[in-house]
Design a protein around this motif. Structure first.
Motif, mmCIF file in Angstrom:
data_model
loop_
_atom_site.group_PDB
_atom_site.id
_atom_site.type_symbol
_atom_site.label_atom_id
_atom_site.label_comp_id
_atom_site.label_asym_id
_atom_site.label_seq_id
_atom_site.Cartn_x
_atom_site.Cartn_y
_atom_site.Cartn_z
ATOM 1 N N LEU A 155 3.657 -2.501 -3.173
ATOM 2 C CA LEU A 155 3.219 -1.765 -1.980
ATOM 3 C C LEU A 155 4.380 -0.996 -1.379
ATOM 4 O O LEU A 155 4.257 0.174 -1.015
ATOM 5 C CB LEU A 155 2.650 -2.736 -0.943
ATOM 6 C CG LEU A 155 1.197 -3.183 -1.145
ATOM 7 C CD1 LEU A 155 0.840 -4.266 -0.141
ATOM 8 C CD2 LEU A 155 0.250 -2.015 -0.989
ATOM 9 N N GLN A 166 2.155 0.575 8.164
ATOM 10 C CA GLN A 166 1.065 -0.202 7.591
ATOM 11 C C GLN A 166 1.576 -1.150 6.524
ATOM 12 O O GLN A 166 1.211 -2.324 6.480
ATOM 13 C CB GLN A 166 -0.007 0.704 6.965
ATOM 14 C CG GLN A 166 -0.857 1.466 7.962
ATOM 15 C CD GLN A 166 -0.290 2.831 8.281
ATOM 16 O OE1 GLN A 166 0.930 2.981 8.392
ATOM 17 N NE2 GLN A 166 -1.148 3.817 8.431
ATOM 18 N N LEU A 170 1.309 -5.159 6.519
ATOM 19 C CA LEU A 170 0.494 -5.727 5.452
ATOM 20 C C LEU A 170 1.301 -6.711 4.611
ATOM 21 O O LEU A 170 0.852 -7.814 4.286
ATOM 22 C CB LEU A 170 -0.054 -4.590 4.581
ATOM 23 C CG LEU A 170 -1.181 -4.939 3.600
ATOM 24 C CD1 LEU A 170 -2.310 -5.677 4.294
ATOM 25 C CD2 LEU A 170 -1.718 -3.662 2.978
ATOM 26 N N GLN A 187 -9.239 -5.119 -4.342
ATOM 27 C CA GLN A 187 -8.480 -5.234 -3.108
ATOM 28 C C GLN A 187 -7.357 -4.197 -3.079
ATOM 29 O O GLN A 187 -7.086 -3.581 -2.051
ATOM 30 C CB GLN A 187 -7.885 -6.641 -2.981
ATOM 31 C CG GLN A 187 -8.954 -7.686 -2.701
ATOM 32 C CD GLN A 187 -8.484 -9.089 -2.986
ATOM 33 O OE1 GLN A 187 -7.835 -9.339 -4.000
ATOM 34 N NE2 GLN A 187 -8.807 -10.018 -2.126
ATOM 35 N N TRP A 188 -6.718 -4.007 -4.254
ATOM 36 C CA TRP A 188 -5.605 -3.080 -4.338
ATOM 37 C C TRP A 188 -6.015 -1.682 -3.910
ATOM 38 O O TRP A 188 -5.369 -1.050 -3.084
ATOM 39 C CB TRP A 188 -5.036 -3.084 -5.755
ATOM 40 C CG TRP A 188 -3.965 -2.071 -5.999
ATOM 41 C CD1 TRP A 188 -4.080 -0.915 -6.694
ATOM 42 C CD2 TRP A 188 -2.612 -2.110 -5.510
ATOM 43 N NE1 TRP A 188 -2.880 -0.233 -6.700
ATOM 44 C CE2 TRP A 188 -1.969 -0.949 -5.983
ATOM 45 C CE3 TRP A 188 -1.883 -3.013 -4.752
ATOM 46 C CZ2 TRP A 188 -0.627 -0.666 -5.694
ATOM 47 C CZ3 TRP A 188 -0.556 -2.718 -4.476
ATOM 48 C CH2 TRP A 188 0.058 -1.556 -4.941
ATOM 49 N N PHE A 191 -6.435 -1.141 -0.261
ATOM 50 C CA PHE A 191 -5.246 -1.012 0.574
ATOM 51 C C PHE A 191 -4.951 0.459 0.806
ATOM 52 O O PHE A 191 -4.651 0.892 1.911
ATOM 53 C CB PHE A 191 -4.023 -1.666 -0.097
ATOM 54 C CG PHE A 191 -4.078 -3.166 -0.133
ATOM 55 C CD1 PHE A 191 -3.378 -3.864 -1.099
ATOM 56 C CD2 PHE A 191 -4.821 -3.877 0.794
ATOM 57 C CE1 PHE A 191 -3.417 -5.254 -1.135
ATOM 58 C CE2 PHE A 191 -4.875 -5.263 0.754
ATOM 59 C CZ PHE A 191 -4.166 -5.948 -0.217
ATOM 60 N N CYS A 195 -5.110 2.774 4.315
ATOM 61 C CA CYS A 195 -4.067 3.643 4.862
ATOM 62 C C CYS A 195 -4.563 5.065 5.012
ATOM 63 O O CYS A 195 -4.305 5.727 6.014
ATOM 64 C CB CYS A 195 -2.835 3.619 3.944
ATOM 65 S SG CYS A 195 -2.040 2.020 3.883
ATOM 66 N N LEU A 217 -8.797 -7.607 4.087
ATOM 67 C CA LEU A 217 -8.420 -6.649 5.124
ATOM 68 C C LEU A 217 -9.011 -7.040 6.474
ATOM 69 O O LEU A 217 -8.382 -6.872 7.510
ATOM 70 C CB LEU A 217 -8.855 -5.231 4.739
ATOM 71 C CG LEU A 217 -7.939 -4.580 3.693
ATOM 72 C CD1 LEU A 217 -8.515 -3.271 3.192
ATOM 73 C CD2 LEU A 217 -6.555 -4.340 4.271
#
Lengths: 229, 733
Positions: A155, A166, A170, A187-188, A191, A195, A217
């Motif tokens: 990330l 963010q 996170l 999930q990736w 993310f 944003c 999230l």
């Protein structure tokens, strides 16, 4: 991109030769000549017994490019090369990639890096690159998720520049929560969407938990809100 | 008569010799004028109707209609003026009387005059669009008499005063009032309204405003309502006796507004006598009255219903969160049933079975019953108690009544799947211990559950009954076959349970005493002989045994114990004293079960067939156990076995909860897949709504859990997120 090897290896001398058959047309010869250079460059870093550039080779390449091997630009390079296996570049990948970049020497490659960055940041490519970054971490066969540690690093690397606040929050959350020990592809990708969808940060006013955000999230937002109160 | 040759025969009108008298009109009019006078002076008998009619007729015919008409108007007006004065002159109470009399006379006069002037009425008046005679008479009466300033004000005042007097209890002349109000109606509805009704309503409003203020300070709710009802009825009666029927709804509105609507809230909330008190004290009459009265005003019933609802919710909430009450589940459920009965009775007898109240009651029960997560368990325990002993000796109809009431409570449960789990457990215990009062009652309840929840809910329960039946048959076959060779040994009774229908049990085994083992083997072989391909495993934690025991002084008792307890006790056939370890080893009973078992054998007063050293309450690994020679009991048969179904301990409850949650996951997933298969693409909120709808007959799924399941299905590639719109899910075939 965390390569496996840790020690540096000095670049071997440019000694390998490329065979070419006689009686080829001029353009072909030029092509082959170009190919020659690319291949020669390849062999500079490749592990001769394996026939591919291995982590050590990549580390050497990095040092020659003057780029840290954890730099995101190497990941971008891997993306451009469409490298399948983390820490390795095959000859095919190398050839196709460098041709696409239009480079055939180390200097040219070095110069091409800023342009590559720009290319990746183009909206049409960015999501593709982002997804690629995740898949690049799936080193085992049938692996579908990546551990939290690696996700946090990834990330930082991939989103850190554009979405610093963010990403910081996170990452902090991911490290303290214990609902999830790994992150999956769904999930990736979310993310990034989180944003991009301009969820106001850090107040998160316009975040709607009844919408189809992944649970992780929802939990993240709750955690943020609790922290702020 | 002229006749003309060669022309058709004609008939001509007979012609009078017309007298052309210039004073003709005047003379004729004078005759008529005089007649009118006479009529008004009650001297009509001397007049000739025919002659007067003819005179009027002639005037109109000779085009003197105008003179006739205007003469009529003038004459009548002057007469009416005189009448008006005479009415004004009447004193006090005689005013109305005089008015009424004069009105009657006027009407009679009008009739006569109209008859005389009928020709004019029928020809001249329509042609000239003038007011017909009768109507003219009314209008003149209205304008000259009624609306003369003196009469008008006085009339109004007297009418209203009469009403006021009657309201304070005096008797008035209703007939007179009726005539007067009829008179006003005849003069035109606007006359009645403007001259009387409007003021009547205003004055009444003031009156009732004051009165209600007075009452509300001095009366309690019940009394007040009685008074209000009385006043309302009075007004209705008043209208029927001497007012125009259309006034009824207007005056009742006034009373309703002043007496009820304006004080609604205060009445309902009145301390010590308001709605809540009436409910608590079961004052059906008062409640009924309140319902009837409040129904008449806007939002009256809404208020009553809301106050009742919040009261029920509060008391219900208290009931389900009171730890004292929760100690005894059977008692707790009985309280719920009593509460429901109480409110049902109120709604039927006082609230005329109003559906909206019924609904409010239902939603309140649903609300507070589900506040306590143990409600499903407790209801099952209640049923268990009833089916075990509570319904012994009760008639079939009464059994049905009780079960129907239980079903009512069941319907309020949101977590019906939790109930199912407990019901299964308790039913299993009942069936296996043979402790059910009436199999018909059991079956009846199953049918009711099936009707309510569908076949799936009860199929396993029915399976349990089937197993019991089948086992009986199996045992018969077994005794028939092996009757001879098992006659000497202990009597064996086996129930063969189909796994899956019965509640899942942890796998336990223990070493059975040799005598038993032999029998069990015989049975196993017999059974597997007739049912190949099946596997039997003895559920040693579910069985019971009857042992004949002889104690120190020769006292014999029959002990009803669990299988584990039997294993332990049988050891004492060969030793008087055994340590914990010496018991544990040969029997191989799991530690926690063994401890519980020994506790019930050694530490319970009246059932202590064993003695323990040391005499502490808890079982320790180092304890020693002795056969209690000195055991005594009043009863021949002593029951030491595991007791009937009890409310679970906290940790057990947690465990069951967890299992229920686990069971729900696949159900939620199945629902999601079903829905997505049908809809192909759907957004998140709709999936949650659909899933909830599909599962609500069993339980209320948690939206967070639904989300988790969706994500799990995404990971397993049953679903995916739509590439364009993140909020949509797509079914992957």
């Amino acid at each position: 991109m965390p390569p496996r090897a840790s020690k540096r290896k000095s670049a071997p001398p440019n000694s390998s030769s490329v065979t070419s058959s006689d009686g080829r047309s001029v353009s072909n010869k030029a092509k082959t000549k170009g190919m020659d250079k690319i291949d020669r460059l390849f062999n500079t870093y490749a592990n001769s017994s394996l026939g591919v550039i291995d982590p050590e080779g990549i580390e050497a390449l990095c040092s020659d490019l003057g780029v840290d091997y954890t730099d995101v630009r190497i990941l971008m390079l891997a993306w451009k090369l469409k490298a399948e296996k983390q820490g390795y570049f095959t000859q095919d990948e190398w050839q196709t990639g460098l041709k696409a970049l239009g480079v055939d020497s180390l200097t040219k490659l070095k110069k091409a890096l800023p342009e590559l960055e720009k290319e990746v940041e183009e909206p049409s490519n960015y999501e593709d690159f982002y997804i690629y970054a995740f898949q690049y971490c799936l080193t085992e066969e049938k692996q579908k998720s990546v551990d939290i540690e690696s996700i946090c690093e990834l990330l930082n690397l991939v989103l850190g520049v554009q979405f610093r606040p963010q990403v910081d929050s996170l990452v902090e959350y991911l490290k303290v929560q214990n609902d999830y020990k790994v992150i999956n592809a769904d999930q990736w990708i979310n993310f990034l969407r989180f944003c991009k969808e301009q969820i106001s940060f850090p107040d998160l006013e316009n975040y709607d938990a009844t919408q189809a955000w992944p649970l992780i999230l929802d939990n993240f937002v709750e955690w943020m809100r609790e922290k702020q109160s | 008569m002229s006749a003309q040759k060669k022309k058709a025969f004609q008939i001509e009108a007979f012609k009078h010799r017309v007298v052309v008298d210039p004073k003709y009109a005047e003379k004729t009019w004078k005759i008529l004028e005089h007649a009118i006078h006479e009529i008004y002076n009650h001297n009509a008998s001397g007049l000739s109707f025919e002659e007067l009619y003819r005179n009027a007729y002639n005037m109109v015919l000779h085009k003197f209609g105008e003179k006739l008409y205007s003469g009529l108007v003038t004459t009548m007006t002057s007469h009416l003026k005189a009448i008006s004065s005479s009415i004004e002159a009447a004193q006090g109470g005689l005013f109305l009387d005089e008015l009424n009399r004069k009105w009657a006379e006027h009407n009679k006069a009008m009739q006569m005059i109209r008859d005389i002037l009928m020709y004019m009425d029928r020809t001249f008046i329509p042609n000239t669009h003038k007011t017909p005679v009768h109507e003219l008479g009314l209008n003149l009466w209205r304008d000259v008499v009624i609306h003369s300033s003196a009469v008008q004000t006085r009339l109004q005042a007297i009418l209203l005063e009469n009403v006021r007097r009657e309201r304070s209890g005096e008797v008035i002349d209703r007939g007179l009032m009726r005539s007067i109000s009829k008179m006003l109606m005849d003069l035109g509805p606007s006359v009645y309204q403007d001259d009387f009704e409007k003021h009547f309503l205003e004055v009444s409003a003031d009156f009732y405003r004051l009165e209600s203020q007075d009452f509300i300070e001095s009366c309690d709710c019940g009394e007040y309502l009685k008074k209000a009802e009385r006043r309302l009825n009075e007004e209705i009666e008043r209208v029927s006796h001497y007012l125009d029927a259309k006034s009824e709804v207007k005056i009742t509105n006034v009373v309703e507004k002043e007496m009820i609507e304006n004080h609604m809230h205060r009445l309902v909330q009145m301390e010590n006598s308001g709605l809540v008190n009436m409910i608590v004290d079961e004052k059906y009459e008062d409640l009924g009255r309140m319902y009837c009265l409040f129904r008449r005003v806007p939002n009256g019933l809404v208020l009553v219903r809301d106050v009742m609802t919040s009261y029920i919710r509060d008391t219900g909430k208290q009931l389900v969160t009171d730890p004292e009450r929760l100690k005894d589940p059977v008692d707790f459920v009985q309280h719920l049933l009593d509460l429901k009965d109480k409110y049902d009775k109120i709604i039927t007898s006082a609230f005329s079975n109003d559906k909206t109240f019924q609904n409010a009651l239902n939603s309140s029960f649903e609300y507070f019953m589900n506040l306590n997560s143990r409600s499903p368990e407790f209801i099952s325990l209640f049923v268990d108690d009833k089916l075990r002993k509570g319904l012994r000796g009760v008639t079939e109809e009464d059994v049905e009544l009780v079960l129907d009431k239980v079903m009512m409570l069941f319907r309020y449960l949101q977590e019906k799947d939790v109930f199912e789990k407990y019901y299964k457990q308790h039913l299993a215990k009942r069936l296996l211990s043979g402790k059910t009062v009436s199999e018909d009652a059991e079956r009846s309840l199953i049918v009711k559950l099936k009707t309510e929840c569908g076949y799936q809910f009860t199929s396993k329960l029915e399976g349990m009954f089937t197993d019991m039946k089948t086992s009986q048959d199996t045992m018969q076959g077994f005794s028939a076959r092996h009757g001879a060779d098992i006659a000497d040994g202990p009597m064996l009774s086996v129930q063969v349970l189909t796994t899956g229908s019965w509640p899942t049990q942890p796998i336990t085994t223990c070493n059975l005493p040799a005598e038993i083992r032999g029998m069990c083997e015989k049975f196993r072989n017999y059974y597997l002989g007739t049912h190949t391909g099946r596997r039997l495993s003895w559920q040693t934690n579910m069985g019971t045994a009857d042992l004949k025991a002889t104690f120190g002084k020769g006292q014999k008792h029959e002990l009803n114990v669990s299988t584990y307890q039997m294993c332990v006790l049988m050891l004492f056939n060969n030793a008087d004293r055994l340590s914990y370890k010496e018991i544990e080893q040969p029997t191989e009973i799991p530690a926690s079960d063994l401890k519980r078992c020994l506790q019930s054998l050694a530490c319970v007063k009246g059932k202590n067939v064993l003695r323990k050293e040391p005499m502490s309450k808890d079982i320790a690994d180092t304890d020693t156990f002795l056969f209690n020679d000195k055991f005594t009991s009043k009863f021949f048969k002593v029951k030491i076995g595991t007791v009937a179904a009890q409310r679970e301990s906290e940790p057990e409850n947690q465990e069951t909860r967890q299992r229920v949650e686990e069971d729900r996951k696949p159900q939620i997933e199945a629902a999601i897949v079903r829905i997505m298969k049908a809809r192909r693409v759907l957004d998140h909120n709709n999936i949650v709504a659909e899933v909830t709808k599909q599962l609500q007959s069993r339980f209320l799924p948690n939206p967070v859990v639904i989300k988790k399941r969706i994500e799990s299905l995404i990971e397993r590639e049953f679903l995916e997120r739509d590439k364009g719109d993140r909020k949509l899910y797509r079914y992957l075939a």
